[in-house]
Design an enzyme around this catalytic site. Structure first.
Site, mmCIF file in Angstrom:
data_model
loop_
_atom_site.group_PDB
_atom_site.id
_atom_site.type_symbol
_atom_site.label_atom_id
_atom_site.label_comp_id
_atom_site.label_asym_id
_atom_site.label_seq_id
_atom_site.Cartn_x
_atom_site.Cartn_y
_atom_site.Cartn_z
ATOM 1 N N TRP A 1 10.911 146.872 21.407
ATOM 2 C CA TRP A 1 10.371 147.248 22.992
ATOM 3 C C TRP A 1 11.177 146.437 23.485
ATOM 4 C CZ3 TRP A 1 7.069 145.267 26.890
ATOM 5 C CH2 TRP A 1 6.964 146.349 28.650
ATOM 6 N N ASP B 1 1.210 142.700 20.871
ATOM 7 C CA ASP B 1 1.747 143.232 21.396
ATOM 8 C C ASP B 1 0.556 144.580 21.602
ATOM 9 O OD1 ASP B 1 2.079 145.146 23.857
ATOM 10 O OD2 ASP B 1 4.442 144.995 23.112
ATOM 11 N N LYS C 1 -1.029 153.513 29.045
ATOM 12 C CA LYS C 1 -0.861 154.659 27.621
ATOM 13 C C LYS C 1 -1.665 155.270 27.627
ATOM 14 C CE LYS C 1 3.781 154.339 27.813
ATOM 15 N NZ LYS C 1 3.959 153.039 27.253
#
Length: 386
Positions: A116, A197, A233
């Site tokens: 990311w 993560d 999300k």
């Protein structure tokens, strides 16, 4: 053949006009979930949680460490409902802003290639030196496991690695369960520290337990780990910035010290985390009925994306593409690393009004039953001579 190609281009351009350029621009580049009509979604469990919160909760500052209820529900979700680590109070955890923040600024960090994009900004801002380890294999559009393991073995003992717990962003490529076991074993041999993560728990496979398998494997092997969770999300709380940062410690005494340090870091950054998102998360996860509704809804989101992966691959194969598109269904989560070149992506933009990042990353959340055929035709047009 030339006539067929000309007719295909005509159909595609007509479809483009019908769909509309403006809506196209947000479909395949956006990092937020959309329903099968291309619309933003607010989960019913979130609506119900907000109904319960409205008028019944004060809006006072939270402690620096955030909502204790949210933190407790978050670590149960990440580490397991009946985790001995929780019972023994070995986890230092605070509510944090989702999207990841500063951690252990005195160490260097190894990132997968790619990762990311904001990971680099976060650790650069914290003054942490950055290193890289192999991850994505462009030729197979899968995991470069052998090179990854070599990098883990060759890193200095006690190195700090960032790992994506599931639904790797941006590639959608995850290690298998057996590969995670090998990674965990090698981390143990080298004394490395794993920082996970976890932005997609439940959103990747549809099952939060399955999506936390990488973490559970490391815990079974006795690792002390760090974990950053986000509810952007999997609950659709994009604008609420609701997350949790946790660290597994040797014992309760160390956990108290680590939590104190985490709060010291948080104080000058944002002082107190926001309350509304924390109330939503704790209300949903703390109520059995609402949690069951969330599990149903997050599985529905995951299943829709998995279904669109299958549909996109099948459409490309039916068009007679000379390329293999197996990686579309092997990858998982929000994004698909299509393997298209920047030049091919530019053609999608200029000829078909389809927008995505130039590395070929597709936001699968923007693919719907109404546009998957158009998308497949356009991809076929720009890749068939590759």
């Amino acid at each position: 053949m030339a006539l067929q190609a000309a007719m295909s281009r005509r159909v595609l351009r007509s479809s483009s006009a019908a769909f509309g350029v403006r809506s196209m621009s947000s479909w395949w580049r956006n990092g937020a979930y959309r329903d099968d009509n291309g619309k933003p979604v607010v989960l019913e469990c979130v609506r119900e949680a907000e109904r319960r919160i409205a008028g019944n909760m004060n809006m006072e500052y939270l402690p620096i460490g955030g909502s204790l209820k949210m933190v407790q529900e978050s670590i149960k979700l990440a580490y397991g409902e009946n985790s001995d680590l929780i019972k023994d109070r070995r986890i230092a955890a605070v509510q944090a802003l989702s999207g990841l923040k500063r951690f252990s600024p005195d160490s260097q960090i190894y990132f997968p290639v790619p990762t990311w994009a904001n990971h680099h900004n976060i650790w650069r801002d914290a003054g942490v030196p950055q290193r890289a380890f192999h991850y994505y294999h462009p030729e197979s559009r899968g995991l470069d496991f052998a090179a990854m393991m070599d990098d883990i073995k060759n890193a200095p003992n006690g190195s700090f690695f960032l790992l994506h717990a599931c639904a790797h962003n941006p590639t959608g490529v995850d290690p298998t369960e057996e590969q995670w076991k090998e990674i965990s074993y090698q981390f143990k041999v080298k004394g490395h520290f794993a920082f996970f993560d976890m932005a997609y728990q439940g959103f990747a496979s549809g099952g939060p337990e399955r999506d936390a398998k990488s973490i559970r494997i490391f815990l079974e092997d006795g690792h002390l780990i760090g974990c950053a969770q986000s509810y952007a999300k999997n609950m659709g709380l994009y604008g609420q910035r609701a997350g949790c940062l946790s660290v597994v410690c040797e014992d309760e005494k160390q956990a108290v010290a680590v939590k104190s340090r985490l709060q010291q870091i948080a104080r000058p950054m944002y002082s107190n985390p926001p309350v509304h998102g924390a109330l939503i998360v704790s209300t949903i996860l703390g109520d059995p009925d609402l949690k069951q509704l969330w599990l149903k809804e997050v599985k529905g989101m995951a299943d829709r994306i998995i279904g669109m992966r299958t549909a996109l691959r099948e459409n490309l194969e039916k068009l007679g593409s000379p390329l293999s598109w197996e990686h579309i269904t092997k990858q998982i989560g929000m994004f698909c690393y299509s393997g298209m070149t920047p030049e091919q992506v530019d053609r999608l933009t200029s000829e078909f009004h389809i927008y995505m990042t130039r590395n070929g990353r597709i936001s699968m959340a923007g693919v719907t039953t109404g546009n998957v055929g158009y998308l497949a035709n356009a991809i076929h047009e720009v890749t068939k001579s590759a």
